[in-house]
Motif scaffolding. Structure first.
Motif, mmCIF file in Angstrom:
data_model
loop_
_atom_site.group_PDB
_atom_site.id
_atom_site.type_symbol
_atom_site.label_atom_id
_atom_site.label_comp_id
_atom_site.label_asym_id
_atom_site.label_seq_id
_atom_site.Cartn_x
_atom_site.Cartn_y
_atom_site.Cartn_z
ATOM 1 N N HIS A 23 32.912 42.788 29.528
ATOM 2 C CA HIS A 23 33.415 41.484 29.977
ATOM 3 C C HIS A 23 32.458 40.378 29.552
ATOM 4 N N VAL A 131 42.709 45.390 31.548
ATOM 5 C CA VAL A 131 41.984 44.281 30.913
ATOM 6 C C VAL A 131 42.870 43.035 30.829
ATOM 7 N N ASN A 137 42.402 36.486 35.933
ATOM 8 C CA ASN A 137 41.447 35.936 36.911
ATOM 9 C C ASN A 137 40.682 34.755 36.321
ATOM 10 N N PHE A 141 41.171 29.581 35.484
ATOM 11 C CA PHE A 141 40.206 28.498 35.237
ATOM 12 C C PHE A 141 40.294 27.989 33.799
ATOM 13 N N TRP A 172 47.238 40.255 41.345
ATOM 14 C CA TRP A 172 46.033 41.024 40.994
ATOM 15 C C TRP A 172 45.694 42.012 42.108
HETATM 16 C C1 HEM Z 1 35.408 32.220 29.047
HETATM 17 C C2 HEM Z 1 36.017 33.335 29.263
HETATM 18 C C3 HEM Z 1 36.150 34.039 30.587
HETATM 19 C C4 HEM Z 1 35.802 33.647 31.846
HETATM 20 C C5 HEM Z 1 35.179 32.331 32.276
HETATM 21 C C6 HEM Z 1 36.166 34.707 32.745
HETATM 22 C C7 HEM Z 1 35.982 34.677 34.111
HETATM 23 C C8 HEM Z 1 36.385 35.663 34.988
HETATM 24 C C9 HEM Z 1 36.345 35.551 36.424
HETATM 25 C C10 HEM Z 1 35.854 34.330 37.198
HETATM 26 C C11 HEM Z 1 36.811 36.719 36.935
HETATM 27 C C12 HEM Z 1 37.007 37.032 38.420
HETATM 28 C C13 HEM Z 1 35.884 37.788 39.007
HETATM 29 C C14 HEM Z 1 36.236 38.138 40.442
HETATM 30 O O1 HEM Z 1 37.103 37.525 41.053
HETATM 31 O O2 HEM Z 1 35.639 39.092 40.939
HETATM 32 C C15 HEM Z 1 37.159 37.547 35.829
HETATM 33 C C16 HEM Z 1 37.643 38.819 35.944
HETATM 34 C C17 HEM Z 1 38.086 39.567 34.887
HETATM 35 N N1 HEM Z 1 38.151 39.174 33.565
HETATM 36 FE FE1 HEM Z 1 37.389 37.491 32.801
HETATM 37 N N2 HEM Z 1 36.703 35.729 32.037
HETATM 38 C C18 HEM Z 1 36.724 35.356 30.722
HETATM 39 C C19 HEM Z 1 37.200 36.065 29.654
HETATM 40 C C20 HEM Z 1 37.823 37.273 29.775
HETATM 41 C C21 HEM Z 1 38.422 37.983 28.672
HETATM 42 C C22 HEM Z 1 38.495 37.464 27.253
HETATM 43 C C23 HEM Z 1 38.914 39.132 29.195
HETATM 44 C C24 HEM Z 1 39.636 40.237 28.502
HETATM 45 C C25 HEM Z 1 39.543 40.501 27.245
HETATM 46 C C26 HEM Z 1 38.613 39.154 30.613
HETATM 47 C C27 HEM Z 1 38.930 40.185 31.476
HETATM 48 C C28 HEM Z 1 38.664 40.197 32.823
HETATM 49 C C29 HEM Z 1 38.932 41.326 33.701
HETATM 50 C C30 HEM Z 1 39.509 42.673 33.307
HETATM 51 C C31 HEM Z 1 38.573 40.923 34.997
HETATM 52 C C32 HEM Z 1 38.695 41.754 36.274
HETATM 53 C C33 HEM Z 1 37.348 42.367 36.649
HETATM 54 C C34 HEM Z 1 37.520 43.249 37.892
HETATM 55 O O3 HEM Z 1 37.420 42.706 38.994
HETATM 56 O O4 HEM Z 1 37.769 44.445 37.732
HETATM 57 N N3 HEM Z 1 37.959 38.022 30.928
HETATM 58 N N4 HEM Z 1 36.895 36.890 34.651
#
Ligand code: HEM
Length: 226
Positions: A23, A131, A137, A141, A172
């Protein structure tokens, strides 16, 4: 002798903790940085949606087949987990007919890889969908930043980032509960973790391919394969 058996933490815990560095890498990819800062020109923005559409479409095809034969998958994957239609309408909104989109060679390769991985281990598809669903999530934003950057009224043009809209959080939570309630074995979870790692990197590879195809963006992908 230690007779304690390591408790199985549940598939969602395994997916989250064992893909943390993936991530981080995905988040730091130059494409994501350009996207959130609004530095990505519109053609590259639209191209990314077109390319991801091919990945979603292939994954959906795998999941539709899989849920017919595995009731655990049917309990997790409802119609609300299929987003290629959203990608199509996003493309139309941005002025491109989905049928006119062509997969970049790297993306065609990724679609082939996906097919091979899912044929070898069908439940891999659930690690992949983790993923894409999880990305909503951060998508909430990112959609806000993109709305400002491109002067969009929204939600059209950013729905690909969060197809669930206002219902993102409950969708989710429901996904997590359904995955954890399915009773997957540690071996099955292992296959999903491997597939999730692949999908994280696949999204970054899409980003690199889009940047390479759009030199006008003035952003290049990281050196090396991803
Ligand atoms: C600038 C880019 C990104 C930001 C700022 C970001 C931010 C976040 C945030 C704030 C969460 C929530 C965390 C929580 O509530 O516990 C999250 C979860 C997640 N993000 Fe991202 N994300 C980004 C890019 C990506 C990309 C490109 C992918 C996939 C290719 C991705 C896949 C995921 C997944 C799978 C989760 C769930 C994690 C879990 O709780 O199992 N994210 N992300």
């Amino acid at each position: 002798m230690n007779s304690m058996v390591e408790p199985f933490p549940g598939v969602m815990e395994a997916l989250r903790t064992r893909t943390t560095e993936h991530h981080e890498r995905a988040e730091k990819h130059p494409f994501q940085k350009a996207l959130v800062s609004g530095r990505l020109p519109r053609p590259a923005y639209r191209e990314n949606i077109a390319q991801l559409m091919f990945i979603h479409a292939e994954l959906e095809a795998r999941l539709r087949t899989l849920r017919e034969s595995d009731p655990r998958v049917a309990a997790i994957i409802g119609e609300n987990r299929f987003h290629s239609g959203t990608f199509e309408s996003e493309l139309r909104f941005l002025g491109m007919e989905p049928g006119a989109a062509q997969a970049l060679p790297e993306v065609a390769g990724l679609v082939d890889e996906l097919r091979v991985l899912a044929a070898r281990e069908p439940l891999a598809a659930l690690g992949m969908v983790y993923v894409l669903e999880g990305s909503t999530n951060g998508g909430v934003f990112i959609a806000k930043a993109v709305t400002r950057a491109y002067g969009l009224a929204g939600p059209e043009g950013t729905r690909w980032l969060n197809p669930h809209g206002e219902g993102q959080r409950p969708a989710w939570i429901a996904f997590k509960q359904a995955m954890d309630g399915a009773g997957f074995t540690p071996g099955e979870a292992e296959a999903m973790v491997a597939a999730a790692r692949w999908m994280f990197d696949a999204v970054s590879r899409v980003g690199s391919a889009v940047l390479a195809a759009h030199p006008e963006a003035g952003v290049s992908g990281p050196s090396g394969a991803r």
